[in-house]
Design a protein around this motif. Structure first.
Motif, mmCIF file in Angstrom:
data_model
loop_
_atom_site.group_PDB
_atom_site.id
_atom_site.type_symbol
_atom_site.label_atom_id
_atom_site.label_comp_id
_atom_site.label_asym_id
_atom_site.label_seq_id
_atom_site.Cartn_x
_atom_site.Cartn_y
_atom_site.Cartn_z
ATOM 1 N N LYS A 82 0.828 -1.207 0.000
ATOM 2 C CA LYS A 82 0.000 0.000 0.000
ATOM 3 C C LYS A 82 0.859 1.252 0.000
ATOM 4 C CE LYS A 82 -3.814 2.229 2.474
ATOM 5 N NZ LYS A 82 -4.738 2.147 3.643
ATOM 6 N N SER A 83 1.936 1.251 0.784
ATOM 7 C CA SER A 83 2.826 2.412 0.838
ATOM 8 C C SER A 83 3.504 2.654 -0.502
ATOM 9 C CB SER A 83 3.889 2.223 1.927
ATOM 10 O OG SER A 83 3.310 2.193 3.208
ATOM 11 N N LEU A 84 3.955 1.578 -1.132
ATOM 12 C CA LEU A 84 4.620 1.716 -2.433
ATOM 13 C C LEU A 84 3.646 2.225 -3.490
ATOM 14 C CD1 LEU A 84 6.860 -1.489 -2.509
ATOM 15 C CD2 LEU A 84 7.625 0.874 -2.273
ATOM 16 N N ASP A 85 2.404 1.762 -3.439
ATOM 17 C CA ASP A 85 1.401 2.237 -4.394
ATOM 18 C C ASP A 85 1.157 3.738 -4.251
ATOM 19 O OD1 ASP A 85 1.063 -0.269 -5.468
ATOM 20 O OD2 ASP A 85 -0.708 -0.760 -4.270
ATOM 21 N N GLY A 86 1.313 4.256 -3.032
ATOM 22 C CA GLY A 86 1.052 5.675 -2.800
ATOM 23 C C GLY A 86 2.256 6.570 -2.959
ATOM 24 N N ALA A 87 3.447 5.976 -3.106
ATOM 25 C CA ALA A 87 4.673 6.779 -3.224
ATOM 26 C C ALA A 87 4.908 7.161 -4.682
ATOM 27 C CB ALA A 87 5.866 6.016 -2.657
ATOM 28 N N ASP A 89 5.723 10.260 -7.344
ATOM 29 C CA ASP A 89 6.184 11.632 -7.567
ATOM 30 C C ASP A 89 5.775 12.026 -8.984
ATOM 31 O OD1 ASP A 89 7.462 14.040 -7.936
ATOM 32 O OD2 ASP A 89 9.411 13.368 -7.212
ATOM 33 N N SER A 90 4.836 12.947 -9.100
ATOM 34 C CA SER A 90 4.324 13.330 -10.418
ATOM 35 C C SER A 90 5.387 13.975 -11.291
ATOM 36 C CB SER A 90 3.136 14.289 -10.258
ATOM 37 O OG SER A 90 3.520 15.447 -9.523
ATOM 38 N N ASN A 91 6.450 14.459 -10.668
ATOM 39 C CA ASN A 91 7.521 15.106 -11.431
ATOM 40 C C ASN A 91 8.633 14.138 -11.833
ATOM 41 O OD1 ASN A 91 6.334 17.725 -11.222
ATOM 42 N ND2 ASN A 91 7.114 17.880 -9.115
ATOM 43 N N ASP A 92 8.567 12.925 -11.347
ATOM 44 C CA ASP A 92 9.623 11.957 -11.647
ATOM 45 C C ASP A 92 8.996 10.584 -11.890
ATOM 46 O OD1 ASP A 92 11.820 10.333 -11.874
ATOM 47 O OD2 ASP A 92 12.814 11.045 -10.053
ATOM 48 N N PRO A 93 8.804 10.187 -13.141
ATOM 49 C CA PRO A 93 8.162 8.905 -13.446
ATOM 50 C C PRO A 93 8.982 7.692 -13.034
ATOM 51 C CG PRO A 93 9.049 9.897 -15.451
ATOM 52 C CD PRO A 93 9.192 10.930 -14.364
ATOM 53 N N HIS A 94 10.279 7.887 -12.728
ATOM 54 C CA HIS A 94 11.137 6.763 -12.370
ATOM 55 C C HIS A 94 11.212 6.538 -10.863
ATOM 56 C CE1 HIS A 94 12.288 6.939 -16.531
ATOM 57 N NE2 HIS A 94 12.831 8.131 -16.395
ATOM 58 N N PHE A 95 10.700 7.462 -10.071
ATOM 59 C CA PHE A 95 10.848 7.393 -8.618
ATOM 60 C C PHE A 95 10.227 6.120 -8.041
ATOM 61 C CE2 PHE A 95 8.877 8.457 -4.436
ATOM 62 C CZ PHE A 95 10.046 8.541 -3.700
ATOM 63 N N ASN A 96 8.979 5.821 -8.396
ATOM 64 C CA ASN A 96 8.317 4.657 -7.835
ATOM 65 C C ASN A 96 8.993 3.359 -8.258
ATOM 66 O OD1 ASN A 96 5.847 2.474 -8.112
ATOM 67 N ND2 ASN A 96 5.595 3.831 -6.344
ATOM 68 N N LYS A 97 9.449 3.307 -9.502
ATOM 69 C CA LYS A 97 10.141 2.105 -9.982
ATOM 70 C C LYS A 97 11.411 1.858 -9.184
ATOM 71 C CE LYS A 97 12.193 0.004 -14.098
ATOM 72 N NZ LYS A 97 12.423 0.114 -15.560
ATOM 73 N N LEU A 98 12.151 2.922 -8.863
ATOM 74 C CA LEU A 98 13.385 2.772 -8.103
ATOM 75 C C LEU A 98 13.095 2.338 -6.672
ATOM 76 C CD1 LEU A 98 15.365 5.854 -9.436
ATOM 77 C CD2 LEU A 98 15.795 3.454 -9.912
ATOM 78 N N LEU A 99 12.025 2.851 -6.078
ATOM 79 C CA LEU A 99 11.647 2.395 -4.742
ATOM 80 C C LEU A 99 11.334 0.907 -4.748
ATOM 81 C CD1 LEU A 99 9.368 5.186 -3.193
ATOM 82 C CD2 LEU A 99 11.796 4.755 -2.774
ATOM 83 N N ARG A 100 10.641 0.452 -5.780
ATOM 84 C CA ARG A 100 10.297 -0.968 -5.869
ATOM 85 C C ARG A 100 11.551 -1.817 -6.094
ATOM 86 N NH1 ARG A 100 4.817 -1.815 -6.130
ATOM 87 N NH2 ARG A 100 3.583 0.088 -6.428
ATOM 88 N N MET A 101 12.523 -1.281 -6.798
ATOM 89 C CA MET A 101 13.792 -1.990 -6.966
ATOM 90 C C MET A 101 14.483 -2.162 -5.623
ATOM 91 S SD MET A 101 15.302 -0.314 -10.494
ATOM 92 C CE MET A 101 16.947 -0.935 -10.127
ATOM 93 N N LEU A 102 14.498 -1.092 -4.806
ATOM 94 C CA LEU A 102 15.112 -1.167 -3.483
ATOM 95 C C LEU A 102 14.367 -2.149 -2.591
ATOM 96 C CD1 LEU A 102 15.863 2.625 -2.900
ATOM 97 C CD2 LEU A 102 17.547 0.810 -3.232
#
Length: 305
Positions: A82-87, A89-102
């Motif tokens: 749930k936290s990852l789904d909500g993280a 950043d509208s200004n950075d399309p790669h931010f969520n993908k990198l969080l999921r990688m971590l």
């Protein structure tokens, strides 16, 4: 790959929506089969478990998310999802993908096991949030699935099979250990194969522009940062300090070139600063930079980025 068998480009694999639908159906099938065979053969069924990560395993993930003002709840797998789904950043399309990688890097590996060789508390699959799980849907490429097919046949046709037709708990656990070892080796070989073809591409590329791409800082190190390059799906280090303790700084010739010279590095929670006599520069988590991709040669290892 071109007509002359040369690598002309690196293209990321983009899964289709239908692939996700098929994957969901396969998970449901695997879950049902796991329940059936474990119910019928409680002491010698082949299941797959995914242990929860270490308590401190998500520390880096949480700190990286905080650098952008997000809090990641790692108290449970559902809270994490749930936290990852909500993280976002509208200004950075790669931010969520990198969080999921971590998040993935913090996970332990799922393993096969015999139900008689582990306590029921350890049967849980953390990544899928399922009490029972196995692999049943791909017998043409996984031996574990063949074993599960035999168990299911015996479970739904009890009159046609006797206990001696199936492996004992000890024999099945030995088999699971072997499959886990081969599976790990297969994953290593797959990664090495991908890295080899990536290296071959940049080794032979003639267009210098293809070696320059946008990168995102997603990890800090004592001597530099780790950059992820979305265009090619690769990551590699950028050394801000070399082996002679010299730090990176502008060359001063009016170009974007850099050289190493006297200075120091100062690392804080979410950034690392290069300090020199002509000033300083801060590299923050998730900052974007244009980087040049270069292969690092070694007499002992394969080329790396």
């Amino acid at each position: 790959v071109g007509e002359k068998k040369t690598i002309e480009d690196l293209v990321l694999k983009n899964p289709l929506e239908v692939h996700e639908t098929v994957a969901e159906c396969m998970i449901f099938a695997n879950q049902w089969v796991a329940k059936k065979i474990e119910e019928t053969f409680p002491t010698h069924s082949l299941l797959r478990r995914h242990p929860p990560p270490r308590k401190d395993g998500f520390a880096e993930l949480r700190e990286c998310a905080r650098s952008k003002g997000f809090e990641i709840d790692t108290s449970s797998n559902k809270a994490l999802a749930k936290s990852l789904d909500g993280a976002i950043d509208s200004n950075d399309p790669h931010f969520n993908k990198l969080l999921r990688m971590l998040a993935t890097l913090a996970m332990s590996n799922a393993v096969y096991f015999s139900t008689g060789a582990a306590s029921e508390a350890d049967f849980y699959h953390y990544g899928l949030a399922l009490e029972r799980y196995t692999h049943f849907t791909s017998p043409i490429r996984r031996y574990a699935d063949l074993v599960v097919h035999r168990l299911l046949l015996a479970a739904v046709n009890p009159d046609r099979f006797s206990p001696s037709d199936l492996s004992s708990n000890a024999a099945l656990q030995d088999l699971c250990t072997h499959i886990n070892e081969r599976n790990k080796a297969s994953q290593h070989a797959q990664r090495a194969s991908v890295e080899m073809f990536q290296a071959l591409y940049f080794q032979d590329v003639e267009d210098d522009e293809k070696c320059v791409a946008e990168g995102v800082v997603f990890r800090l190190r004592e001597n530099g940062v780790v950059i992820f390059i979305p265009r090619y799906g690769i990551k590699g280090p950028v050394y801000l300090k070399n082996k002679d303790d010299l730090v990176i700084q502008p060359s001063g010739d009016g170009t974007d070139a850099v050289v190493y010279g006297p200075g120091s590095l100062l690392q804080r929670d979410h950034e690392i600063e290069v300090i020199t006599s002509i000033g300083g520069h801060k590299f923050r988590l998730f900052d974007h930079y244009m980087v040049r991709i270069r292969l690092q040669s070694s007499s002992a290892h394969a080329p790396s980025f």
